[in-house]
Enzyme design. Structure first.
Site, PDB file in Angstrom:
ATOM      1  N   GLY A   1       0.812  -1.204   0.000  1.00  0.00           N
ATOM      2  CA  GLY A   1       0.000   0.000   0.000  1.00  0.00           C
ATOM      3  C   GLY A   1       0.844   1.252   0.000  1.00  0.00           C
ATOM      4  O   GLY A   1       2.078   1.208  -0.091  1.00  0.00           O
TER       5      GLY A   1
ATOM      6  N   ASP B   1      -4.145 -12.724   3.231  1.00  0.00           N
ATOM      7  CA  ASP B   1      -5.107 -11.886   3.929  1.00  0.00           C
ATOM      8  C   ASP B   1      -4.933 -12.107   5.420  1.00  0.00           C
ATOM      9  O   ASP B   1      -4.995 -13.249   5.897  1.00  0.00           O
ATOM     10  CB  ASP B   1      -6.538 -12.260   3.500  1.00  0.00           C
ATOM     11  CG  ASP B   1      -7.574 -11.249   3.951  1.00  0.00           C
ATOM     12  OD1 ASP B   1      -7.427 -10.710   5.056  1.00  0.00           O
ATOM     13  OD2 ASP B   1      -8.542 -11.005   3.196  1.00  0.00           O
TER      14      ASP B   1
ATOM     15  N   ASN C   1      -4.766 -12.040  14.863  1.00  0.00           N
ATOM     16  CA  ASN C   1      -3.806 -12.948  14.231  1.00  0.00           C
ATOM     17  C   ASN C   1      -2.375 -12.439  14.333  1.00  0.00           C
ATOM     18  O   ASN C   1      -1.439 -13.209  14.597  1.00  0.00           O
ATOM     19  CB  ASN C   1      -4.184 -13.178  12.767  1.00  0.00           C
ATOM     20  CG  ASN C   1      -5.373 -14.105  12.614  1.00  0.00           C
ATOM     21  OD1 ASN C   1      -5.600 -14.982  13.451  1.00  0.00           O
ATOM     22  ND2 ASN C   1      -6.134 -13.937  11.550  1.00  0.00           N
TER      23      ASN C   1
ATOM     24  N   LYS D   1       3.014 -12.879  19.912  1.00  0.00           N
ATOM     25  CA  LYS D   1       3.073 -13.601  21.191  1.00  0.00           C
ATOM     26  C   LYS D   1       3.874 -14.898  21.037  1.00  0.00           C
ATOM     27  O   LYS D   1       4.749 -15.206  21.865  1.00  0.00           O
ATOM     28  CB  LYS D   1       1.661 -13.906  21.682  1.00  0.00           C
ATOM     29  CG  LYS D   1       1.597 -14.752  22.939  1.00  0.00           C
ATOM     30  CD  LYS D   1       0.165 -15.147  23.268  1.00  0.00           C
ATOM     31  CE  LYS D   1       0.113 -16.133  24.429  1.00  0.00           C
ATOM     32  NZ  LYS D   1      -1.273 -16.596  24.694  1.00  0.00           N
TER      33      LYS D   1
ATOM     34  N   TYR E   1     -14.438   1.407  10.047  1.00  0.00           N
ATOM     35  CA  TYR E   1     -13.021   1.778  10.157  1.00  0.00           C
ATOM     36  C   TYR E   1     -12.718   2.357  11.536  1.00  0.00           C
ATOM     37  O   TYR E   1     -11.800   1.906  12.226  1.00  0.00           O
ATOM     38  CB  TYR E   1     -12.672   2.786   9.072  1.00  0.00           C
ATOM     39  CG  TYR E   1     -11.208   3.138   9.004  1.00  0.00           C
ATOM     40  CD1 TYR E   1     -10.268   2.196   8.588  1.00  0.00           C
ATOM     41  CD2 TYR E   1     -10.756   4.416   9.335  1.00  0.00           C
ATOM     42  CE1 TYR E   1      -8.923   2.519   8.522  1.00  0.00           C
ATOM     43  CE2 TYR E   1      -9.422   4.747   9.262  1.00  0.00           C
ATOM     44  CZ  TYR E   1      -8.498   3.800   8.858  1.00  0.00           C
ATOM     45  OH  TYR E   1      -7.170   4.113   8.791  1.00  0.00           O
TER      46      TYR E   1
ATOM     47  N   LYS F   1     -10.601   0.171  14.274  1.00  0.00           N
ATOM     48  CA  LYS F   1      -9.290   0.595  14.761  1.00  0.00           C
ATOM     49  C   LYS F   1      -9.290   0.786  16.275  1.00  0.00           C
ATOM     50  O   LYS F   1      -8.289   0.510  16.949  1.00  0.00           O
ATOM     51  CB  LYS F   1      -8.879   1.896  14.061  1.00  0.00           C
ATOM     52  CG  LYS F   1      -8.506   1.734  12.599  1.00  0.00           C
ATOM     53  CD  LYS F   1      -7.187   0.994  12.417  1.00  0.00           C
ATOM     54  CE  LYS F   1      -6.707   1.045  10.986  1.00  0.00           C
ATOM     55  NZ  LYS F   1      -5.388   0.405  10.788  1.00  0.00           N
TER      56      LYS F   1
ATOM     57  N   TYR G   1      -3.406  -7.647  24.995  1.00  0.00           N
ATOM     58  CA  TYR G   1      -2.328  -8.616  24.771  1.00  0.00           C
ATOM     59  C   TYR G   1      -1.069  -8.195  25.534  1.00  0.00           C
ATOM     60  O   TYR G   1      -0.316  -9.036  26.040  1.00  0.00           O
ATOM     61  CB  TYR G   1      -2.013  -8.745  23.281  1.00  0.00           C
ATOM     62  CG  TYR G   1      -2.730  -9.889  22.599  1.00  0.00           C
ATOM     63  CD1 TYR G   1      -2.078 -11.089  22.312  1.00  0.00           C
ATOM     64  CD2 TYR G   1      -4.080  -9.780  22.232  1.00  0.00           C
ATOM     65  CE1 TYR G   1      -2.727 -12.135  21.684  1.00  0.00           C
ATOM     66  CE2 TYR G   1      -4.741 -10.821  21.605  1.00  0.00           C
ATOM     67  CZ  TYR G   1      -4.064 -11.997  21.337  1.00  0.00           C
ATOM     68  OH  TYR G   1      -4.713 -13.043  20.724  1.00  0.00           O
TER      69      TYR G   1
ATOM     70  N   THR H   1      -1.937  11.657   5.945  1.00  0.00           N
ATOM     71  CA  THR H   1      -0.611  11.535   5.350  1.00  0.00           C
ATOM     72  C   THR H   1      -0.748  11.505   3.829  1.00  0.00           C
ATOM     73  O   THR H   1      -1.719  10.982   3.301  1.00  0.00           O
ATOM     74  CB  THR H   1       0.081  10.249   5.842  1.00  0.00           C
ATOM     75  OG1 THR H   1       0.096  10.241   7.279  1.00  0.00           O
ATOM     76  CG2 THR H   1       1.509  10.153   5.334  1.00  0.00           C
TER      77      THR H   1
END
Length: 312
Positions: free
Chosen positions: A11, A57, A98, A104, A144, A148, A158, A174
């Site tokens: 990207g 993905d 994931n 981890k 979105y 997020k 985590y 940006t």
């Protein structure tokens, strides 16, 4: 030499980050499903022994051996993330699970590319990291914004529960080379419209403001944050505190492109923030980071890139 995983690596931001990491002598594993990423962004890296491209993905588990993870995978413009909002939410939430699970298992540090959208339509200006935001949880942008926000929650859980080393950065607007011409973002819209001689689309009265950070500055901050002491987990704002209205931006683009495009006003989209500007005091103090590229100079580089891309 470290093996660095960059999800969303083909990207706009991801490909520029891959370049920066390789320039530092790192080895890069670029992962992308090419929903919004473009092969042309990383074409110049193919064939290098220190660069590997994997089509994948992040909604699906990933079994690789790496030393650090930059998690950038997610459509980041309204046109793209609203195309399939369920998939967008899955990418942010399941993708985070994931990648955090991978971090981890490997015992490695992971950086999350979060967003200024977690602040929603803010009532605090400029926005600092202590502000909890004002987000519509059921609107057209929620896939979105809330995706997020949930990813940030997962990162800190985590960290607390499994001692995963995390870095959470909130990225404000940006721009720069390799932006998708059809991503619907204001700078790419204005530049493409001006080059093609089409009307410049202004939503609302054009007095709403944004701050614009050039991609080289943002990537420099991203790398510095990843290399910072373990205790600096974030969230940390990254962006340019210079604030410009949409009308001011349109005038600058028209001048640089030398275009005679006229302004065309349209209704303001639902939940579109009126003001968006970062307080970057924390990044400046903790990382000695602040953007260096002025809007005028960054726009010239971006216009040049779009001219070349549109002519190709």
């Amino acid at each position: 030499m470290r093996e660095i995983l960059v999800t969303g690596g083909s990207g706009f931001l991801g490909s520029n980050l891959c370049d920066a990491l390789l320039a530092r002598g790192q080895s890069v594993l670029c992962v992308d499903n090419f929903f919004t990423g473009q092969r042309s962004n990383i074409k110049h890296l193919l064939g290098r022994t220190d660069f590997e491209l994997l089509r994948h993905d992040v909604i699906q588990p990933l079994h690789v051996e790496v030393d650090r993870i930059f998690n950038l995978a997610c459509p980041a413009s309204p046109v793209h993330y609203q195309f399939d909002p369920v998939q967008t939410t899955k990418t942010s939430v399941i993708g985070a699970i994931n990648m955090l699970g991978l971090a981890k298992r490997l015992g490695v540090r992971i950086l999350q590319a979060s967003t200024s959208e977690v602040y929603g339509d803010p009532r605090v200006h400029p926005q600092n990291e202590d502000y909890w935001g004002r987000v519509n949880p059921i609107g057209p942008r929620s896939c979105y914004d809330e995706g997020k926000r949930c990813a940030e929650t997962l990162f800190f859980d985590y960290h607390r529960q499994n001692n995963v080393q995390i870095k959470v950065m909130r990225i404000f607007n940006t721009y720069g080379p390799r932006m998708h011409p059809n991503d619907g973002r204001v700078i790419s819209n204005f530049i493409v419209q001006a080059i093609q001689g089409k009307p410049i689309t202004i939503y609302g009265d054009g007095k709403q403001t944004r701050s614009f950070c050039y991609v080289d500055d943002l990537v420099e901050g991203m790398v510095a944050f990843m290399d910072s002491p373990e205790e600096l987990t974030g969230p940390v704002n990254f962006g340019n505190p210079g604030e410009f209205s949409m009308l001011e931006l349109a005038e600058r683009v028209l001048q640089i492109v030398d275009s005679r495009s006229e302004l065309e006003f349209r209704p303001l989209p639902q939940d579109d923030p009126v003001q968006r500007c970062p307080d970057i005091s924390l990044a400046a103090k903790a990382l000695d980071w602040k953007p260096k590229v002025q809007l005028e100079d960054g726009l010239k580089e971006t216009v040049s890139w779009f001219r070349h891309t549109l002519d190709a």
